[in-house]
Design an enzyme around this catalytic site. Structure first.
Site: not given
Length: 324
Positions: A41, A45, A47, A174, A199
């Site tokens: 990724g 963003g 990444g 997260s 998620y």
């Protein structure tokens, strides 16, 4: 009534702005010439900020994502702004076990070292469906694909790491792992979970995986740590609804973290000397924090490990090759 709402809104804004001032920044000046890093990724963003920073430090940077145009454009951008030509884009779809295996096989064949594996890629809540591999899409991209990729690359990480300078595996968790519910038999069900909880489940699995893997790699010159980037305004929030996603991104950028600010804890754990001496930890705002109580359960971590090995179809020979 309006006066009360105004007070509440003002209080929230003051608190949010205060939080903004507390965002930690990676202060390391470490150079990475001669080092190789993979950033999944790493093409958008947080990444992209991470990959750009590491390329600027002289590393060989391999960015991976499933979108060829995004990948080639990201590579051009990184090379242009850093002057480092040793940046490579490779195709990787974490939602496909075949793609993960092909990517890992290519890395093991073409690279002679791997100093850092940055598992940054993930999806938000784009849909609730099964992949061709029979796993829930969100779970496979955020967890099972990362699980398989990490284990397949351990031999190269182990070859690279040495006493006093361990190879590093970084898993991107997260804050939403705190709302997860660990029901092993239901993790891959569709039309069962609220997508936000799904998620959160995927991120809880990453924290449990990090702790279990750290135990199994003890003494191997590889360290494994989770990072919580905080609430950063990235495009992941547009996965369910574009309009609401854009509003959320603007709000988070203003009051919590921009993607660049969200990248800082990952950079700290990648570069900091002391962070390279600990394993199985959970970092937030560039320091060790504490994950949820569920994430600290050794029994759950072990059961999850065994179920994950089964689902991604790792053979006994492959596991022995990882941990011999």
């Amino acid at each position: 009534m309006y006066a009360v709402l105004l007070v509440v809104l003002s209080t929230f804004i003051i608190f949010a702005l205060y939080q903004k001032t507390k965002n930690a920044i990676c202060m390391s000046r470490k150079r990475l010439v001669g080092k190789t890093v993979i950033v999944t990724g790493g093409t958008a963003g947080m990444g992209l900020h991470i990959a750009t920073d590491l390329a600027r430090r002289g590393a060989r940077v391999i960015v991976a994502c499933p979108f060829e145009d995004e990948g080639t454009n990201a590579r051009k951008h990184i090379v242009k702004v850093t002057g480092n030509d040793d940046v490579v884009y490779k195709h990787l779809d974490l939602g496909s076990l075949q793609s993960v295996r092909q990517f890992a096989a290519d890395i093991l064949k073409t690279e002679d070292r791997l100093d850092v594996l940055l598992n940054n890629a993930g999806v938000g809540i784009p849909g609730d469906f099964l992949t061709a591999d029979g796993m829930n899409f969100i779970m496979q991209v955020n967890y099972y694909g990362t699980f398989l990729l990490t284990l397949l690359l351990i031999p190269l990480l182990k070859k690279t790491g040495k006493p006093g300078e361990a190879s590093r595996i970084i898993l991107t968790a997260s804050v939403l792992h705190r709302i997860a519910k660990m029901e092993m038999e239901n993790l891959n069900r569709t039309n069962y979970w609220n997508k936000i909880r799904m998620y959160g489940n995927s991120k809880l699995c990453l924290v449990l995986f990090g702790k279990e893997l750290a135990k199994r790699l003890k003494g191997s010159n590889i360290v494994v740590n989770n990072i919580d980037p905080g609430l950063a305004g990235t495009r992941i929030y547009k996965s369910a609804n574009t309009v609401l996603g854009n509003i959320t991104i603007l709000f988070l950028n203003l009051f919590f973290k921009t993607p660049w600010e969200g990248a800082q804890t990952t950079l700290h754990v990648t570069l900091d000397e002391e962070a390279g001496k600990v394993s199985g930890e959970y970092f937030i705002n560039c320091k060790i924090g504490r994950p949820s109580k569920q994430a600290c359960c050794d029994k759950t971590a072990k059961v999850l490990w065994e179920e994950s090995v089964r689902l991604v179809k790792l053979t006994e020979d492959e596991l022995q090759h990882c941990f011999k």
